[in-house]
Scaffold this active site. Structure first.
Site, PDB file in Angstrom:
ATOM      1  N   SER A 296       0.816  -1.215   0.000  1.00  0.00           N
ATOM      2  CA  SER A 296       0.000   0.000   0.000  1.00  0.00           C
ATOM      3  C   SER A 296       0.850   1.265   0.000  1.00  0.00           C
ATOM      4  O   SER A 296       1.476   1.592  -1.006  1.00  0.00           O
ATOM      5  CB  SER A 296      -0.953  -0.039   1.205  1.00  0.00           C
ATOM      6  OG  SER A 296      -1.966   0.922   1.078  1.00  0.00           O
TER       7      SER A 296
ATOM      8  N   ASP B 254       9.634   5.410 -10.668  1.00  0.00           N
ATOM      9  CA  ASP B 254       9.182   5.974 -11.943  1.00  0.00           C
ATOM     10  C   ASP B 254       9.907   7.277 -12.274  1.00  0.00           C
ATOM     11  O   ASP B 254      10.161   7.580 -13.446  1.00  0.00           O
ATOM     12  CB  ASP B 254       7.671   6.216 -11.908  1.00  0.00           C
ATOM     13  CG  ASP B 254       6.872   4.956 -12.190  1.00  0.00           C
ATOM     14  OD1 ASP B 254       7.500   3.877 -12.299  1.00  0.00           O
ATOM     15  OD2 ASP B 254       5.638   5.036 -12.301  1.00  0.00           O
TER      16      ASP B 254
ATOM     17  N   LYS C 295      -0.867  -4.391  -3.086  1.00  0.00           N
ATOM     18  CA  LYS C 295      -2.162  -3.837  -2.674  1.00  0.00           C
ATOM     19  C   LYS C 295      -2.304  -2.435  -3.263  1.00  0.00           C
ATOM     20  O   LYS C 295      -1.765  -1.473  -2.745  1.00  0.00           O
ATOM     21  CB  LYS C 295      -2.277  -3.773  -1.152  1.00  0.00           C
ATOM     22  CG  LYS C 295      -3.622  -3.220  -0.681  1.00  0.00           C
ATOM     23  CD  LYS C 295      -3.673  -3.120   0.827  1.00  0.00           C
ATOM     24  CE  LYS C 295      -5.002  -2.519   1.272  1.00  0.00           C
ATOM     25  NZ  LYS C 295      -5.134  -1.096   0.875  1.00  0.00           N
TER      26      LYS C 295
END
Length: 445
Positions: A297, A308, A322
């Site tokens: 999470s 990224d 998750k």
């Protein structure tokens, strides 16, 4: 304690948003589902009239609620009574017990993760273990709240746990002495070579600010000459979405951090850098983020954002997967509905649901003597019954573990212990940073 006060606190430690149920929505549900609700009422009447023993209305209503939520994903649920008390305990972060995060899986109490430094952690209880007996009494098929209540108790008292560890032929027993569990969200240290290590154990309130303080302390101890930083998010099950954004923003000076997309109005949200903290606090410093199968999470939001944006090298094992956001919807003064209302996406638009975050460099935890057995039976989001499917589509081969032997990872746990290496993943990250220059892979601008 009033439910409203609890929900205000819960919004700080779980990825939630308070969304009131409107009467218009309820009217639509009534109109569409009227015939189905008549079936439910017919079953209720039949049970009350014909069941072998009288049944309290409260039992039947709670059963209906649990049945509806059981048809959804594993993260939605109904909270009242002891469930709300457990949420309050999680928010306070201070209680007497063993220091375990557990869930009920097919009637068995399964360990999600032991809190670092807790009595359970010190006794060697690990993520993926199943607790079958407490003080010799079988708890399989029982109630999770009852099991949790038995494991909690006065500090200094002990309890015997019978553990089944997947991969081992026989269960074993462990005596654990309860202690006062004071969750410490952020810890830090300065390692050899002026490499800082910041460990984030959970995303509770003010974690972003705490990490900034930890970085400041590391800088002072290193006299301003910090050569690299390890951000350790292993076995961190997540928490506040806002704090995940804040922590990511410490290292990013532009661009998207995470996006949230839901079906209801107001559930599609965008979170960008430079909204919580200004600039990159560790500008020019190589960063490695450590993750494992217990990183979930909020941990995945941070790892995905820094990966990224090529701000950090992600190392370790594929994360839990998750990729959903839960909202707490109040139901009166003493109950609430925890409902999955949105999915979240990394800056490049990837969903971590099911697939998780794949590390740039996969590093097994060789210092774990049960590595092979535990890896075989590792549980991730994609293994949970009723989990949300990744709507972008993930090919099976993308979820498969890499079975190719890596010549760098041949040492056994016994050999590492002889060398004094207790945590191989952290050791490998530190050694990587010690060999890293600003033009090398760990700083990938």
């Amino acid at each position: 304690m009033k439910i409203a006060a609890l929900l205000r606190s819960a919004a700080l430690v779980t990825a939630v948003a308070l969304i009131p149920a409107t009467t218009a929505t309820m009217a639509q549900v009534d109109g569409r589902a009227g015939p189905e609700f008549s079936k439910v009422f017919a079953v209720y009447q039949r049970i009350q009239a014909s069941y072998v023993e009288p049944v309290e209305d409260e039992v039947l209503i709670r059963g209906m609620i649990d049945g509806m939520l059981g048809a959804l994903d594993p993260h939605s649920g109904y909270l009242d009574g002891s469930d709300l008390q457990r949420l309050e305990t999680m928010i306070d972060g201070n209680y007497s017990g063993l220091g375990l995060s557990v869930l009920m899986e097919d009637g068995a109490v399964k360990v999600i993760s032991p809190f670092k430094g807790s009595p359970a952690d010190k006794q060697g209880i690990k993520a993926g273990d199943y607790i079958t007996h407490l003080d010799g009494k079988l708890i399989y098929g029982g109630d999770l709240d009852d099991a949790v209540a038995q494991m909690r108790g006065k500090a200094g008292t002990s309890i015997q746990l019978t553990i089944f560890r997947p991969g081992r032929e026989e269960p074993f027993e462990v005596d654990v002495t309860r202690g006062v569990i004071e969750l410490e969200p952020v810890t830090h240290e300065l390692s050899a070579g002026n490499i800082g290590v910041i460990t984030v154990n959970e995303f509770s309130a003010d974690v972003g600010a705490d990490v900034f303080k930890a970085w400041t302390s590391i800088q002072e101890e290193a006299a301003g000459r910090v050569s690299g930083l390890v951000l350790d998010l292993r076995s961190n099950p997540g928490g506040s979405l806002d704090e995940a954004v804040a922590l990511s923003d410490l290292f990013l000076d532009e661009g998207r951090i995470v996006s949230q997309r839901g079906r209801a109005r107001g559930e599609t949200l965008l979170y960008d850098a430079e909204t919580v903290f200004r600039g990159d606090m560790a500008e020019g410093t190589p960063v490695i983020v450590l993750i494992d199968a217990g990183s979930a999470s909020a941990s995945e939001i941070v790892a995905g954002a820094l990966q990224d944006h090529r701000r950090a090298l992600v190392m370790g094992e594929r994360s839990f997967g998750k990729g959903s956001v839960q909202s707490l919807l109040p139901l009166g003064r003493d109950a609430a509905l925890k409902l999955t209302t949105a999915r979240y996406y990394t800056p490049k638009g990837a969903s971590v649901q099911e697939g998780g975050i794949k590390p740039d460099i996969t590093v097994p935890q060789l210092s774990d003597p049960d590595l092979a057995l535990r890896s075989k039976y590792q549980t991730r989001e994609s293994d949970l019954r009723g989990h949300l499917i990744n709507e972008l589509g993930i090919k099976d081969e993308e979820l498969e573990a890499d079975e190719i032997d890596d010549p760098r990872f041949k040492l056994t746990s016994e050999q590492l212990e002889e060398q004094g290496i207790e945590d191989f993943q952290l050791h490998y990250a530190l050694e990587t940073l010690r060999r890293t220059t600003k033009s090398s892979v760990a700083l990938r601008d």
